[in-house]
Scaffold this active site. Structure first.
Site, PDB file in Angstrom:
ATOM      1  N   CYS A   8      59.249  32.756  53.617  1.00 50.73           N
ATOM      2  CA  CYS A   8      57.703  31.813  54.393  1.00 50.73           C
ATOM      3  C   CYS A   8      58.362  30.314  53.757  1.00 50.73           C
ATOM      4  CB  CYS A   8      56.363  32.313  54.082  1.00 50.73           C
ATOM      5  SG  CYS A   8      55.713  31.443  52.454  1.00 50.73           S
ATOM      6  N   ARG A  14      51.685  32.725  52.318  1.00 55.16           N
ATOM      7  CA  ARG A  14      51.661  33.798  53.428  1.00 55.16           C
ATOM      8  C   ARG A  14      53.287  34.790  52.424  1.00 55.16           C
ATOM      9  NH1 ARG A  14      53.491  30.422  58.100  1.00 55.16           N
ATOM     10  NH2 ARG A  14      54.950  29.117  56.594  1.00 55.16           N
ATOM     11  N   ASP A 121      50.696  28.598  58.566  1.00 53.56           N
ATOM     12  CA  ASP A 121      50.198  28.704  57.169  1.00 53.56           C
ATOM     13  C   ASP A 121      48.997  28.049  56.968  1.00 53.56           C
ATOM     14  OD1 ASP A 121      51.081  28.085  54.337  1.00 53.56           O
ATOM     15  OD2 ASP A 121      52.879  26.791  55.104  1.00 53.56           O
TER      16      ASP A 121
END
Length: 152
Positions: A8, A14, A121
């Site tokens: 990520c 994440r 996100d």
């Protein structure tokens, strides 16, 4: 042992959540000795812990990511990984442009579940956004598990 790498942006939310969830899944089905799972970020703040909300949400699911330390991706990571799962089209483009020789092993996590979606996100958002993000990641891992195992 096959290496699966999640990516990520900051390696704070994440990708550490995805790493924890896939490790949990491998342990549950007895495949944890066959696969190594790790996570890095395209702009990782090296050494930073996972975000507090990510740690809390994973603990609610029985996954401990409290010892996570963020790391920025390196060429060695890309070369050594058997499968690279990214959270967004932006991450995929960055990796494919930086290391075109390895583009064949880079996929969005959603593609494992037969979808073509980015995972937003939750960084800096309320815990509900982290729970929703974890739900999406868990769904893609569950739906795409056979594909993940096959490609790794």
């Amino acid at each position: 042992m096959s290496m699966i790498l999640f990516i990520c942006t900051g390696n704070l939310c994440r990708s550490p959540m995805a790493e924890g969830l896939l490790r949990q899944r491998f342990a549950r089905v007895g495949l944890d000795s066959r696969y190594d799972v790790a996570s890095v970020g395209t702009w990782g703040v090296d050494g930073s812990p996972a975000s507090e909300n990510a740690v809390t949400v994973m603990a609610e699911r029985g996954v401990d990511i409290s010892g996570h330390a963020a790391r920025t991706i390196t060429g060695r990571d890309v070369a050594e990984a058997d499968l690279i799962l990214v959270m967004s089209r932006e991450h995929q483009s960055l990796l494919e442009n930086t290391w075109p020789q390895y583009r064949w092993k880079v996929h969005r996590l959603s593609e494992m579940a037969g979808k073509r979606r980015d995972i937003s996100d939750p960084y800096g958002g309320p815990i509900e956004e982290y729970r929703a993000c974890a739900d999406v990641i868990a769904e893609y891992i569950d739906q795409g598990f056979e594909q993940i195992v096959e490609l790794a």
